[in-house]
Design an enzyme around this catalytic site. Structure first.
Site, PDB file in Angstrom:
ATOM      1  N   ASN A 144       2.727  -4.671 -10.245  1.00  0.00           N
ATOM      2  CA  ASN A 144       1.496  -5.466 -10.276  1.00  0.00           C
ATOM      3  C   ASN A 144       0.492  -4.705 -11.125  1.00  0.00           C
ATOM      4  O   ASN A 144      -0.054  -3.696 -10.696  1.00  0.00           O
ATOM      5  CB  ASN A 144       0.983  -5.641  -8.832  1.00  0.00           C
ATOM      6  CG  ASN A 144      -0.412  -6.238  -8.793  1.00  0.00           C
ATOM      7  OD1 ASN A 144      -0.902  -6.792  -9.775  1.00  0.00           O
ATOM      8  ND2 ASN A 144      -1.057  -6.122  -7.642  1.00  0.00           N
ATOM      9  N   TRP A 145       0.286  -5.194 -12.344  1.00  0.00           N
ATOM     10  CA  TRP A 145      -0.581  -4.473 -13.270  1.00  0.00           C
ATOM     11  C   TRP A 145      -2.067  -4.676 -12.988  1.00  0.00           C
ATOM     12  O   TRP A 145      -2.904  -4.044 -13.627  1.00  0.00           O
ATOM     13  CB  TRP A 145      -0.269  -4.907 -14.710  1.00  0.00           C
ATOM     14  CG  TRP A 145       0.973  -4.271 -15.262  1.00  0.00           C
ATOM     15  CD1 TRP A 145       1.794  -3.371 -14.624  1.00  0.00           C
ATOM     16  CD2 TRP A 145       1.525  -4.469 -16.566  1.00  0.00           C
ATOM     17  NE1 TRP A 145       2.812  -3.007 -15.460  1.00  0.00           N
ATOM     18  CE2 TRP A 145       2.689  -3.659 -16.657  1.00  0.00           C
ATOM     19  CE3 TRP A 145       1.162  -5.250 -17.663  1.00  0.00           C
ATOM     20  CZ2 TRP A 145       3.468  -3.616 -17.807  1.00  0.00           C
ATOM     21  CZ3 TRP A 145       1.938  -5.211 -18.810  1.00  0.00           C
ATOM     22  CH2 TRP A 145       3.081  -4.394 -18.880  1.00  0.00           C
ATOM     23  N   LYS A 146      -2.400  -5.583 -12.103  1.00  0.00           N
ATOM     24  CA  LYS A 146      -3.811  -5.869 -11.812  1.00  0.00           C
ATOM     25  C   LYS A 146      -4.550  -6.164 -13.124  1.00  0.00           C
ATOM     26  O   LYS A 146      -3.982  -6.792 -13.989  1.00  0.00           O
ATOM     27  CB  LYS A 146      -4.416  -4.708 -11.015  1.00  0.00           C
ATOM     28  CG  LYS A 146      -3.540  -4.373  -9.801  1.00  0.00           C
ATOM     29  CD  LYS A 146      -4.166  -3.469  -8.818  1.00  0.00           C
ATOM     30  CE  LYS A 146      -3.182  -3.247  -7.665  1.00  0.00           C
ATOM     31  NZ  LYS A 146      -3.731  -2.500  -6.557  1.00  0.00           N
ATOM     32  N   HIS A 188      -2.671 -11.382  -2.532  1.00  0.00           N
ATOM     33  CA  HIS A 188      -2.870  -9.934  -2.608  1.00  0.00           C
ATOM     34  C   HIS A 188      -4.178  -9.569  -1.903  1.00  0.00           C
ATOM     35  O   HIS A 188      -5.146 -10.323  -1.962  1.00  0.00           O
ATOM     36  CB  HIS A 188      -2.907  -9.490  -4.072  1.00  0.00           C
ATOM     37  CG  HIS A 188      -2.888  -8.004  -4.210  1.00  0.00           C
ATOM     38  ND1 HIS A 188      -4.026  -7.250  -4.097  1.00  0.00           N
ATOM     39  CD2 HIS A 188      -1.858  -7.142  -4.387  1.00  0.00           C
ATOM     40  CE1 HIS A 188      -3.702  -5.960  -4.230  1.00  0.00           C
ATOM     41  NE2 HIS A 188      -2.395  -5.881  -4.405  1.00  0.00           N
ATOM     42  N   GLU A 219      -6.518  -7.655  -2.632  1.00  0.00           N
ATOM     43  CA  GLU A 219      -7.717  -7.644  -3.484  1.00  0.00           C
ATOM     44  C   GLU A 219      -8.255  -9.056  -3.685  1.00  0.00           C
ATOM     45  O   GLU A 219      -9.456  -9.269  -3.805  1.00  0.00           O
ATOM     46  CB  GLU A 219      -7.393  -6.954  -4.821  1.00  0.00           C
ATOM     47  CG  GLU A 219      -7.309  -5.447  -4.648  1.00  0.00           C
ATOM     48  CD  GLU A 219      -6.345  -4.751  -5.588  1.00  0.00           C
ATOM     49  OE1 GLU A 219      -5.983  -5.318  -6.630  1.00  0.00           O
ATOM     50  OE2 GLU A 219      -5.946  -3.607  -5.260  1.00  0.00           O
ATOM     51  N   GLU A 232       1.806  -4.931   2.530  1.00  0.00           N
ATOM     52  CA  GLU A 232       0.930  -3.976   1.855  1.00  0.00           C
ATOM     53  C   GLU A 232      -0.233  -3.615   2.764  1.00  0.00           C
ATOM     54  O   GLU A 232      -1.221  -4.348   2.829  1.00  0.00           O
ATOM     55  CB  GLU A 232       0.380  -4.588   0.561  1.00  0.00           C
ATOM     56  CG  GLU A 232       1.453  -4.924  -0.452  1.00  0.00           C
ATOM     57  CD  GLU A 232       0.910  -4.847  -1.863  1.00  0.00           C
ATOM     58  OE1 GLU A 232       1.531  -4.161  -2.670  1.00  0.00           O
ATOM     59  OE2 GLU A 232      -0.140  -5.443  -2.145  1.00  0.00           O
ATOM     60  N   GLY A 263      -3.935   1.811  -3.631  1.00  0.00           N
ATOM     61  CA  GLY A 263      -4.777   2.515  -4.597  1.00  0.00           C
ATOM     62  C   GLY A 263      -5.500   3.718  -4.019  1.00  0.00           C
ATOM     63  O   GLY A 263      -6.417   4.255  -4.621  1.00  0.00           O
ATOM     64  N   SER A 317       0.461   2.555  -2.822  1.00  0.00           N
ATOM     65  CA  SER A 317       0.639   3.923  -3.319  1.00  0.00           C
ATOM     66  C   SER A 317       2.107   4.347  -3.432  1.00  0.00           C
ATOM     67  O   SER A 317       2.453   5.483  -3.125  1.00  0.00           O
ATOM     68  CB  SER A 317      -0.157   4.920  -2.463  1.00  0.00           C
ATOM     69  OG  SER A 317      -1.544   4.645  -2.568  1.00  0.00           O
ATOM     70  N   GLY A 325       1.516  -0.932  -7.753  1.00  0.00           N
ATOM     71  CA  GLY A 325       0.324  -1.158  -8.564  1.00  0.00           C
ATOM     72  C   GLY A 325       0.202  -0.075  -9.621  1.00  0.00           C
ATOM     73  O   GLY A 325       0.892  -0.092 -10.639  1.00  0.00           O
ATOM     74  N   GLY A 326      -0.668   0.893  -9.364  1.00  0.00           N
ATOM     75  CA  GLY A 326      -0.989   1.948 -10.332  1.00  0.00           C
ATOM     76  C   GLY A 326       0.208   2.552 -11.054  1.00  0.00           C
ATOM     77  O   GLY A 326       0.200   2.689 -12.277  1.00  0.00           O
TER      78      GLY A 326
HETATM   79  P1  PGA Z   1      -0.977   0.694  -5.621  1.00  0.00           P
HETATM   80  O1  PGA Z   1      -1.155  -0.886  -5.482  1.00  0.00           O
HETATM   81  O2  PGA Z   1       0.496   0.947  -5.844  1.00  0.00           O
HETATM   82  O3  PGA Z   1      -1.823   1.087  -6.782  1.00  0.00           O
HETATM   83  O4  PGA Z   1      -1.441   1.295  -4.315  1.00  0.00           O
HETATM   84  C1  PGA Z   1      -0.196  -1.670  -4.826  1.00  0.00           C
HETATM   85  C2  PGA Z   1      -0.608  -3.118  -4.904  1.00  0.00           C
HETATM   86  O5  PGA Z   1      -1.801  -3.389  -4.809  1.00  0.00           O
HETATM   87  O6  PGA Z   1       0.240  -4.024  -5.075  1.00  0.00           O
END
Ligand code: PGA
Length: 244
Positions: A4-6, A90, A92, A162, A168, A208, A229-230
């Site tokens: 997930n590149w956000k 998600h 966010e 999640e 993050g 993470s 994500g990251g």
């Molecule tokens: P993260 O994000 O790996 O940066 O913690 C995961 C996600 O939000 O899907």
């Protein structure tokens, strides 16, 4: 194994990622690989992934087919861009954009109707974890969201657990914590959709995930994959997660 590149990477940056990533996962036939870039880089990702097993997904999807919904992107548009998946709900989106279990369900149904595989996210917040309400929260999210699907629809989704406090933040749920949560979700799935559907549903862990913890997470039989994500922004790092 989903990335997930956000809100990161232009089309040019997407191409640069794929240049490096493609050869590293050429032989990774043990899993499905999905990259979810921002909408504006979706076409570039699809193009760069052509001829490989890598698929592209959106990070959100409108519940309506078309209409006066400024800023929304429909399932048909996502499909037309060549994507096969869509992340839905998600944390966010829930936290900053008012997503609720009801809108998550509508978006999930829209994804299914357009032939996309929804990756439906659930997870507890820190205060819920600390107040020992994790299980109750997961059950509630299941009951008010996913449980509203039909059996045929349920068979086509992927769930991502999640924990919000792990996204993050560098704090990962321990493999045992993640497995416990996955068991709760699977239990709900079994109760609502039957034993077979409960066994078959794929549940990803997200929060993470890094190259150095993906192996121990994936060692848990309850964890079917990861949503990253990251660490999915770096082709070498994400390839090493994929090839755990
Ligand atoms: P993260 O994000 O790996 O940066 O913690 C995961 C996600 O939000 O899907």
């Amino acid at each position: 194994m989903a990335g997930n590149w956000k809100m990161y990477k232009t089309p040019a940056e997407t191409n640069a990622f794929f240049e490096k990533f493609r050869p590293l996962v050429e032989k990774s036939e043990h899993c499905e690989i999905v990259i979810c870039p921002p909408f504006t880089s979706l076409a570039a990702a699809v193009e760069a992934a052509q001829g490989t097993r890598i698929r592209a997904g959106a990070q959100n999807i409108a519940w309506a087919k078309e209409g006066a919904f400024t800023g929304e992107i429909s399932g048909a548009m996502i499909r037309a861009a060549g994507a096969t998946h869509a992340i839905v709900g998600h944390s966010e989106r829930r936290q900053y954009f008012g997503e609720t279990d009801e809108t998550v369900l509508k978006r999930t149904q829209a994804a299914l109707e357009s032939g996309l595989t929804p990756i439906v996210c659930v997870g507890e917040r820190l205060e819920e974890r600390e107040g020992e309400k994790t299980e109750a929260k997961l059950i509630d999210q299941f009951q008010t969201g996913i449980a509203g699907l039909t059996e045929a629809q349920f068979a086509r989704i992927v769930i991502a657990y999640e924990p919000v406090w792990a996204i993050g933040t560098g704090k990962t749920a321990t493999p045992e914590m993640a497995a416990d949560a996955h068991r709760v979700i699977r239990g709900q799935a079994r109760a609502r959709f039957g034993k077979e559907a409960g066994e078959a549903i794929r549940i990803l862990y997200g929060g993470s995930v890094k190259p150095d913890n993906s192996r121990t997470l994936m060692a848990q039989p309850e964890i079917d994959g990861v949503l990253v994500g990251g660490a999915s922004l770096d082709p070498i790092g994400f390839a090493s997660i994929v090839n755990f």
